[in-house]
Write a protein that holds these residues in place. Structure first.
Motif, PDB file in Angstrom:
ATOM      1  N   ARG A 283       0.842  -1.206   0.000  1.00 28.84           N
ATOM      2  CA  ARG A 283       0.000   0.000   0.000  1.00 28.84           C
ATOM      3  C   ARG A 283       0.873   1.250   0.000  1.00 28.84           C
ATOM      4  NH1 ARG A 283      -1.713   3.144   4.239  1.00 28.84           N
ATOM      5  NH2 ARG A 283      -1.341   1.549   5.839  1.00 28.84           N
ATOM      6  N   ASN A 359      -1.343   5.881   8.293  1.00 30.94           N
ATOM      7  CA  ASN A 359      -2.752   5.810   7.896  1.00 30.94           C
ATOM      8  C   ASN A 359      -3.079   6.814   6.795  1.00 30.94           C
ATOM      9  OD1 ASN A 359      -3.520   3.837   9.997  1.00 30.94           O
ATOM     10  ND2 ASN A 359      -2.998   5.498  11.395  1.00 30.94           N
ATOM     11  N   THR A 361      -4.152   7.690   2.791  1.00 26.60           N
ATOM     12  CA  THR A 361      -5.039   7.113   1.788  1.00 26.60           C
ATOM     13  C   THR A 361      -4.800   7.740   0.417  1.00 26.60           C
ATOM     14  OG1 THR A 361      -6.782   8.759   2.112  1.00 26.60           O
ATOM     15  CG2 THR A 361      -6.793   6.835   3.584  1.00 26.60           C
TER      16      THR A 361
END
Length: 380
Positions: A283, A359, A361
């Motif tokens: 990711r 965290n 995105t």
């Protein structure tokens, strides 16, 4: 920039912090952090602390390392490692890629440890051939390196450096504060002797703790140390029986870590494992590549020329010609995104940094790129 952030808060809008740290915490981590802190002697807390250590072992890729979670910070951790494991008078080799590796050097010198710190090209990783050549000529007691230096955005090849250090009977001491949670970390497989990390960057927990994974060689060095310690609070050796007691579900004491920080870290590590270590790294890689593509479209150059040496969680960007760094960051902040100025002295005033770890995105990346585009337009 602080004034702009305050103005946004007054308007009811929250700025997006795309910084190296501290990074945003997940709601469940914030909940653990804000709950009343349990006593260190509480059986439930001791059990959770044991779970935290077990999760930490999984996250750093180790079944065998001695794991320590103590009060502190990245710098305190670096100094504790130097004070506890490095014999005064015996030289070390520092593979410098930026400000944080340079801090290794300063800490060692204050511990009366001679330092050899070869200079590599700015923005480039350590040259493995040069490190091996130096180790073959001089008996260094340790090689000190930063996996990701947040001042330069350079990622070092820890697997190769640790292997070279082991070949020449030197300890490998790794600062992974800006790496763990965003980069591949395999402490056992790579043969790393000490891996230092912190909670408040890619792990997405709160600052205030130092995290260590120590190999059998490092633990033996601690236990068999033949020189006197010039510090009490930074000695890592007394933590060994404390952590052993914690793993047994018993209370052990040397110093007092804030229990709510430990609980928040434990939850952050749980979230890393739920996501999956490899999935999490992938990711970060995907978000990094999306950011790179957007920066290229805006004409923003990257500071690190070697693609393989670019970190997953922090990018150092070159300020376009004719644009003032401070003015650009102010305009970006006015768009609701907080970035950080460059901190590498060799290129001071000509770079800025984007933190994209923890965290973060796809929406955050898109918002950041729009803010940079608007900031550039305002500065030209």
């Amino acid at each position: 920039m602080t004034q702009l952030v305050d103005q946004q808060a007054a308007r009811g809008t929250t700025p997006l912090p795309m910084v190296v740290g501290p990074t945003r915490m997940a709601p469940s981590v914030r909940q653990r952090l804000s709950a009343p802190a349990p006593p260190l002697t509480d059986a439930g807390f001791i059990s959770e602390f044991g779970d935290c250590l077990a999760r930490l072992g999984e996250v750093v890729g180790s079944d065998t390392a001695e794991l320590l979670v103590t009060p502190g910070s990245g710098t305190i951790g670096m100094e504790a490692i130097a004070a506890s494991l490095l014999r005064p008078g015996a030289p070390v080799l520092v593979a410098s890629t930026g400000v944080w590796a340079d801090r290794w050097r300063e800490i060692c010198l204050r511990q009366q440890v001679p330092v050899h710190a070869p200079r590599f090209a700015v923005g480039c990783p350590p040259e493995l051939e040069l490190l091996e050549e130096l180790l073959s000529r001089t008996q260094f007691q340790a090689v000190l390196v930063t996996q990701v230096d947040s001042s330069s955005g350079v990622r070092a090849d820890i697997a190769e450096i640790a292997a070279i250090a082991t070949q020449y009977d030197a300890l490998s001491l790794v600062d992974g504060v800006s790496a763990l949670g965003a980069e591949h970390v395999e402490v056992d497989e790579w043969g790393v002797d000490v891996y230092l990390a912190g909670p408040s960057k890619a792990l997405g927990a709160s600052a205030g703790l130092a995290i260590y994974a120590l190999s059998d060689r490092a633990v033996s060095r601690l236990r068999d140390r033949s020189w006197g310690m010039g510090t009490f609070a930074l000695d890592l050796a007394p933590w060994l029986p404390v952590m052993a007691a914690t793993r047994r579900g018993e209370f052990g004491y040397y110093q007092s870590p804030a229990s709510n920080l430990v609980l928040a870290l434990s939850e952050a590590l749980r979230l890393v494992l739920v996501e999956g270590r490899d999935v999490r790294v992938a990711r970060h890689e995907a978000l990094r590549d999306t950011l790179y593509a957007g920066l290229a479209a805006l004409g923003i150059g990257l500071f690190v020329p070697d693609e393989a040496a670019r970190a997953n969680g922090v990018t150092v960007c070159r300020v376009p010609p004719g644009v003032d760094e401070a003015a650009l960051l102010r305009e970006i902040a006015a768009e609701g995104v907080v970035l950080q100025a460059g901190t590498l002295p060799a290129v001071g005033g000509s770079t800025f940094r984007i933190g994209h770890m923890g965290n973060v995105t796809e929406t955050d990346i898109a918002t950041t790129l729009r803010a940079i585009e608007a900031g550039l337009a305002a500065c030209r």
